[in-house]
Design a protein around this motif. Structure first.
Motif, PDB file in Angstrom:
ATOM      1  N   UNK A  20       0.723  -1.201  -0.076  1.00 14.09           N
ATOM      2  CA  UNK A  20      -0.129  -0.026  -0.066  1.00 14.09           C
ATOM      3  C   UNK A  20       0.774   1.330   0.262  1.00 14.09           C
ATOM      4  N   UNK A  21       0.602   2.361  -0.818  1.00 11.31           N
ATOM      5  CA  UNK A  21       1.406   3.462  -0.820  1.00 11.31           C
ATOM      6  C   UNK A  21       0.935   4.454   0.230  1.00 11.31           C
ATOM      7  N   UNK A  22       1.735   5.099   0.810  1.00 14.58           N
ATOM      8  CA  UNK A  22       1.665   6.325   1.503  1.00 14.58           C
ATOM      9  C   UNK A  22       1.909   7.696   0.890  1.00 14.58           C
ATOM     10  N   UNK A  23       0.984   8.534   1.120  1.00 13.87           N
ATOM     11  CA  UNK A  23       0.901   9.882   0.376  1.00 13.87           C
ATOM     12  C   UNK A  23       1.252  11.036   1.657  1.00 13.87           C
ATOM     13  N   UNK A  24       2.160  11.704   1.315  1.00 20.19           N
ATOM     14  CA  UNK A  24       2.442  12.657   2.243  1.00 20.19           C
ATOM     15  C   UNK A  24       2.721  14.073   1.594  1.00 20.19           C
ATOM     16  N   UNK A  25       2.944  15.062   2.384  1.00 21.18           N
ATOM     17  CA  UNK A  25       3.109  16.507   2.221  1.00 21.18           C
ATOM     18  C   UNK A  25       4.407  17.066   2.882  1.00 21.18           C
ATOM     19  N   UNK A  26       5.103  17.671   1.834  1.00 20.97           N
ATOM     20  CA  UNK A  26       6.418  18.270   2.249  1.00 20.97           C
ATOM     21  C   UNK A  26       6.224  19.718   2.583  1.00 20.97           C
ATOM     22  N   UNK A  27       6.377  19.803   4.014  1.00 21.99           N
ATOM     23  CA  UNK A  27       6.221  21.313   4.703  1.00 21.99           C
ATOM     24  C   UNK A  27       7.344  22.234   4.362  1.00 21.99           C
ATOM     25  N   UNK A  28       7.294  23.316   3.638  1.00 24.80           N
ATOM     26  CA  UNK A  28       8.594  23.896   2.885  1.00 24.80           C
ATOM     27  C   UNK A  28       8.957  24.825   3.998  1.00 24.80           C
ATOM     28  N   UNK A  29       9.790  24.615   5.075  1.00 21.70           N
ATOM     29  CA  UNK A  29       9.873  25.660   6.158  1.00 21.70           C
ATOM     30  C   UNK A  29      11.032  26.627   5.307  1.00 21.70           C
ATOM     31  N   UNK A  30      11.429  26.544   4.455  1.00 21.55           N
ATOM     32  CA  UNK A  30      12.289  27.643   4.105  1.00 21.55           C
ATOM     33  C   UNK A  30      11.452  28.586   3.190  1.00 21.55           C
ATOM     34  N   UNK A  31      10.265  28.369   2.808  1.00 20.69           N
ATOM     35  CA  UNK A  31       9.370  29.234   2.152  1.00 20.69           C
ATOM     36  C   UNK A  31       8.226  30.020   2.936  1.00 20.69           C
ATOM     37  N   UNK A  32       7.793  29.490   4.072  1.00 22.02           N
ATOM     38  CA  UNK A  32       6.682  29.996   4.761  1.00 22.02           C
ATOM     39  C   UNK A  32       7.051  30.246   6.252  1.00 22.02           C
ATOM     40  N   UNK A  33       6.239  31.342   6.593  1.00 20.11           N
ATOM     41  CA  UNK A  33       6.537  31.547   8.209  1.00 20.11           C
ATOM     42  C   UNK A  33       6.069  30.266   8.987  1.00 20.11           C
ATOM     43  N   UNK A  34       6.408  29.986  10.212  1.00 19.92           N
ATOM     44  CA  UNK A  34       6.103  28.834  10.929  1.00 19.92           C
ATOM     45  C   UNK A  34       4.692  28.535  11.154  1.00 19.92           C
ATOM     46  N   UNK A  35       4.074  29.886  11.475  1.00 21.03           N
ATOM     47  CA  UNK A  35       2.446  29.583  11.878  1.00 21.03           C
ATOM     48  C   UNK A  35       1.779  29.519  10.496  1.00 21.03           C
ATOM     49  N   UNK A  36       1.996  29.831   9.432  1.00 25.63           N
ATOM     50  CA  UNK A  36       1.234  29.706   8.288  1.00 25.63           C
ATOM     51  C   UNK A  36       1.517  28.260   7.743  1.00 25.63           C
ATOM     52  N   UNK A  37       2.752  27.857   7.928  1.00 30.69           N
ATOM     53  CA  UNK A  37       3.174  26.476   7.407  1.00 30.69           C
ATOM     54  C   UNK A  37       2.477  25.544   8.236  1.00 30.69           C
ATOM     55  N   UNK A  38       2.122  25.572   9.602  1.00 31.06           N
ATOM     56  CA  UNK A  38       1.340  25.005  10.433  1.00 31.06           C
ATOM     57  C   UNK A  38       0.075  24.803   9.917  1.00 31.06           C
ATOM     58  N   UNK A  39      -0.652  25.776   9.480  1.00 31.69           N
ATOM     59  CA  UNK A  39      -2.141  25.774   9.032  1.00 31.69           C
ATOM     60  C   UNK A  39      -1.946  25.088   7.823  1.00 31.69           C
ATOM     61  N   UNK A  40      -0.990  25.106   6.920  1.00 31.52           N
ATOM     62  CA  UNK A  40      -1.070  24.091   5.822  1.00 31.52           C
ATOM     63  C   UNK A  40      -1.183  22.786   5.945  1.00 31.52           C
ATOM     64  N   UNK A  41      -0.156  22.373   7.081  1.00 35.49           N
ATOM     65  CA  UNK A  41      -0.004  21.038   7.436  1.00 35.49           C
ATOM     66  C   UNK A  41      -1.485  20.478   8.177  1.00 35.49           C
TER      67      UNK A  41
END
Length: 334
Positions: free
Chosen positions: A1-22
């Motif tokens: 079975x495959x697993x599908x993940x999201x790469x949180x781009x810490x270099x591109x977004x402010x921490x709180x904004x990135x947390x919301x995306x995740x």
């Protein structure tokens, strides 16, 4: 079975904004979230570099299902391995079964500015990584550890808060030596998409298999993870232009490995034409085309796919991918 993940781009977004995306990634159906660990980003202007260990704790508290981890952290220069063991022991105890420690040998951009140490040759970086893994695992399984290594030492050290089952360690590799080590000593292997077919089929995956076969437990569960770089949008021009945000990935290892200043890294990246910036990415407006091109990596043997999108509107990407691409991938490969 495959697993599908999201790469949180810490270099591109402010921490709180990135947390919301995740958190949104969990909501729309992604299985995991992996964050990069940088002291400095790829660019000086409009770059970000949150402390990944703090950020992962916040992500664990805000979510209930996704697996989370670093992709990748270097446990050998900015961090003493015992601190990495403590941090991931704590997260593993708080969020059992949901934490992965992804590690690599590092890059000068992160380690030199924060420590002032000269950047050593690969032989030393690799030796430090192996020793760090040994110490981390010893601290997770033993008490009052007095470790006397070539690079790291502890004196009667104990990690008091840790999970019943040690956190899996995934090793990132871009060459034969580390790939073989990843198979022999890791619980998983990490690499990135967009490189030559021969690198995967003739070097990385065969060496992982060779290392796994030579390990103490060749039949253990083993994960092959790849960060797949995708730019998906209903507007082809937008999907192409979005890749400019990550033009640094198109630089060759020789061009970027010894760059220690984000200002210089940004200068090199900005000089690339958009066609070269897009060369590492699956750029498409067609969900079926995305599935076909991602299927190439599934065919190679990767079952853990972590998607990295380059554009500024990550919420748009997550919703589009969650609606149109993830269900197709699960139907075809899941």
């Amino acid at each position: 079975m495959i697993k599908l993940g999201y790469k949180a781009s810490a270099e591109q977004f402010a921490p709180g904004e990135l947390l919301g995306f995740s958190c949104l990634a969990e909501e729309v159906g992604f299985d995991s979230v992996y964050i990069s660990d940088h002291f400095q980003p790829w660019k000086h202007i409009d770059g970000h570099a949150p402390f990944s260990l703090t950020w992962l704790g916040a992500l664990g508290a805000k979510t209930s299902r996704v697996v989370m981890g670093t992709s990748v952290l270097t446990p050998t220069f900015r961090y003493h391995p015992s601190i990495v063991a403590q941090a991931f022991g704590t997260m593993g105890a708080m969020f059992p079964g949901r934490v992965v420690l992804g590690i690599g040998t590092g890059e000068g951009l992160n380690e030199v500015p924060s420590t002032g140490q000269p950047w050593p040759e690969f032989k030393e970086r690799f030796a430090r990584l192996r020793e760090a893994v040994t110490l981390i695992r010893t601290l997770w399984t033993q008490e009052r550890v007095s470790f006397d290594g070539q690079y790291y030492k502890t004196e009667k050290a104990t990690i008091y808060d840790r999970p019943e089952t040690p956190v899996p360690i995934y090793v990132a590799a871009a060459g034969a030596l580390v790939a073989r080590y990843a198979g022999r000593s890791g619980d998983g292997f990490i690499c990135t998409s967009g490189k030559s077919k021969e690198l995967y089929t003739e070097t990385l995956l065969p060496k992982v298999a060779e290392g796994l076969a030579a390990s103490e437990n060749p039949s253990r569960p083993y994960d092959r993870m790849i960060e797949v770089k995708v730019s998906f949008d209903t507007d082809k021009a937008r999907a192409l232009e979005d890749t400019r945000h990550w033009a640094a990935l198109a630089l060759t290892p020789e061009e970027k490995m010894k760059v220690e200043d984000p200002v210089e890294m940004q200068r090199l990246s900005d000089a690339l034409p958009v066609e070269r910036a897009a060369s590492r990415w699956i750029v498409s407006t067609d969900a079926d085309e995305q599935v076909e091109r991602i299927g190439y990596y599934v065919g190679l043997g990767f079952r853990n796919l972590v998607f990295h999108a380059p554009g500024p509107d990550q919420a748009r990407f997550l919703r589009l991918y969650g609606e149109h691409v993830l269900p197709r991938l699960r139907k075809r490969f899941g």
